[in-house]
Scaffold this active site. Structure first.
Site, mmCIF file in Angstrom:
data_model
loop_
_atom_site.group_PDB
_atom_site.id
_atom_site.type_symbol
_atom_site.label_atom_id
_atom_site.label_comp_id
_atom_site.label_asym_id
_atom_site.label_seq_id
_atom_site.Cartn_x
_atom_site.Cartn_y
_atom_site.Cartn_z
ATOM 1 N N ARG A 119 36.948 12.516 131.074
ATOM 2 C CA ARG A 119 37.115 13.933 130.760
ATOM 3 C C ARG A 119 35.802 14.658 131.046
ATOM 4 N NH1 ARG A 119 41.293 13.532 125.639
ATOM 5 N NH2 ARG A 119 43.121 13.671 126.958
ATOM 6 N N GLN A 124 38.565 17.748 135.746
ATOM 7 C CA GLN A 124 39.556 18.529 135.001
ATOM 8 C C GLN A 124 40.877 18.684 135.750
ATOM 9 O OE1 GLN A 124 37.639 22.210 133.957
ATOM 10 N NE2 GLN A 124 36.809 21.398 132.055
ATOM 11 N N ASP A 127 42.883 15.447 135.399
ATOM 12 C CA ASP A 127 42.974 14.870 134.051
ATOM 13 C C ASP A 127 44.416 14.891 133.554
ATOM 14 O OD1 ASP A 127 42.707 14.028 131.458
ATOM 15 O OD2 ASP A 127 41.107 15.437 130.934
ATOM 16 N N SER A 130 45.070 15.166 129.689
ATOM 17 C CA SER A 130 44.973 16.522 129.148
ATOM 18 C C SER A 130 46.231 17.319 129.461
ATOM 19 C CB SER A 130 43.740 17.233 129.719
ATOM 20 O OG SER A 130 42.557 16.679 129.186
ATOM 21 N N TYR A 224 36.011 11.117 124.764
ATOM 22 C CA TYR A 224 37.056 10.655 123.853
ATOM 23 C C TYR A 224 36.470 10.431 122.471
ATOM 24 C CZ TYR A 224 39.610 9.826 128.168
ATOM 25 O OH TYR A 224 40.217 9.987 129.380
#
Length: 359
Positions: A119, A124, A127, A130, A224
């Site tokens: 992450r 992004q 990901d 997410s 995380y």
């Protein structure tokens, strides 16, 4: 370079959607889709064909594909059907299934596990966790609202006033923050707790109250949640008892990479909750944040609904499939050069973190 999309045996999502198929074909890939792969995500064979893909049988996908994509990995007995040297992109969960890399290596498969992507700001757009967590957090609140035998918002009526529901969100990551925002939008009073104290401002910005427990180990380098000591977990439980037993709805999202999810909601707490309360446990596949959670099941204990579901993104399968396909497209762009050949880059964190076999 042929990309093959396999029909899911467990999940409702599909590995690619027509809009992303078009972009991949424009880059020079050939895309083949197993027949009826998109049925559970409301995409017809004709939609894929209109985007330029060809529809094939499962056996043909195994025979033809240089790159195979699926949301959920195929069953282990099908590994030998993949050509040696195939690049396989999926969610292998190597932190839960410890021998998956060994099995993939044995069959000569180069595998990338999208749930291992760090992450970071550069990752992004790739990901997947997410993307799926955001949907899961949203759907968790709607599922809870459906099960809760009362209103979420405060209402003043001619027959009397209704107090707003109290929602407690455990874990203020992507899923938790989306749950906070959704619960607030439909009128609940929201509290949240997270070991990462830096999430306090995010919780407050969404209208939630942040419950602070001092002394936590902070997030890992990959963003995380970190594993906590037994002493901290005990301290957290003691502080949380009143908040948990006062809540009408609890949304559990706290997971720790490579280990069992922390148990925060104990059996004793559940038995002290009001009748009709609801717990939605998104950490169920990692053991659950509630002591009584059963993965993939909804149970009732002492008149409290406990929903164990780590795959609530399936409840918004159209958007989930689209976001997943976009994540895959960005990932392929990152690990491939302009000639569509795989770049082996052991200095790249995204490559090294996600490659789990024949790297």
């Amino acid at each position: 370079m042929v990309i093959g999309i396999l029909k899911e045996w467990y999940d409702k999502k599909v590995g690619l959607v027509p809009s992303v198929v078009q972009k991949l074909i424009a880059k020079g890939y050939e895309v083949q889709v197993e027949t009826k792969s998109g049925r559970t995500s409301f995409i017809a064979n004709a939609d894929f064909e209109a985007a330029g893909a060809s529809i094939k049988s499962r056996e043909e996908i195994f025979e033809n594909s240089d790159i195979v994509i699926s949301f959920t990995p195929i069953k282990e007995e099908e590994y030998p059907k993949l050509k040696k040297g195939t690049i396989y992109i999926s969610h292998f969960k190597p932190y839960i299934f410890k021998d998956v890399s060994v099995q993939l290596e044995k069959h000569g498969i180069k595998a990338f596990s999208l749930d291992m992507i760090p992450r970071s700001s550069i990752a992004q757009s790739m990901d997947v966790l997410s993307s799926m967590s955001s949907i899961a957090g949203y759907k968790a609140v709607l599922r809870a609202a459906d099960l809760l035998p009362r209103y979420f918002p405060m209402l003043i009526t001619s027959a009397g006033s209704i107090k707003p529901a109290k929602v407690l969100v455990i874990g203020a990551g992507v899923a938790g923050l989306q749950a906070i925002a959704t619960a607030k939008r439909i009128g609940a009073v929201v509290e949240a707790v997270d070991t990462r104290l830096e999430t306090e401002d995010e919780v407050k910005s969404l209208g939630g109250k942040f419950l602070k427990v001092e002394g936590a180990n902070q997030a890992t380098s990959q963003g995380y949640g970190a594993e906590q000591s037994e002493e901290f977990i005990k301290k957290q439980r003691e502080m949380m008892f009143k908040h948990i037993t006062d809540a009408d709805v609890i949304i559990c999202t706290a997971t720790v990479r490579s280990t069992k999810a922390p148990v925060i909601v104990t059996k004793e707490m559940v038995e002290n909750m009001r009748r009709g309360s609801v717990i939605i446990d998104l950490a169920s596949d990692a053991g659950g944040n509630c002591e009584l959670t059963e993965d993939g099941k909804t149970i009732i204990h002492n008149y409290v609904h406990i929903v164990g579901n780590s795959n609530l993104s399936d409840a918004a399968v159209v958007d989930a499939s689209t976001l997943f396909a976009n994540n895959v497209y960005n990932f392929l762009n990152h690990i491939s050069d302009s000639d569509l050949k795989l770049k082996t880059n052991n200095q790249d964190e995204i490559y090294t973190a996600s490659c789990i076999s024949n790297c």
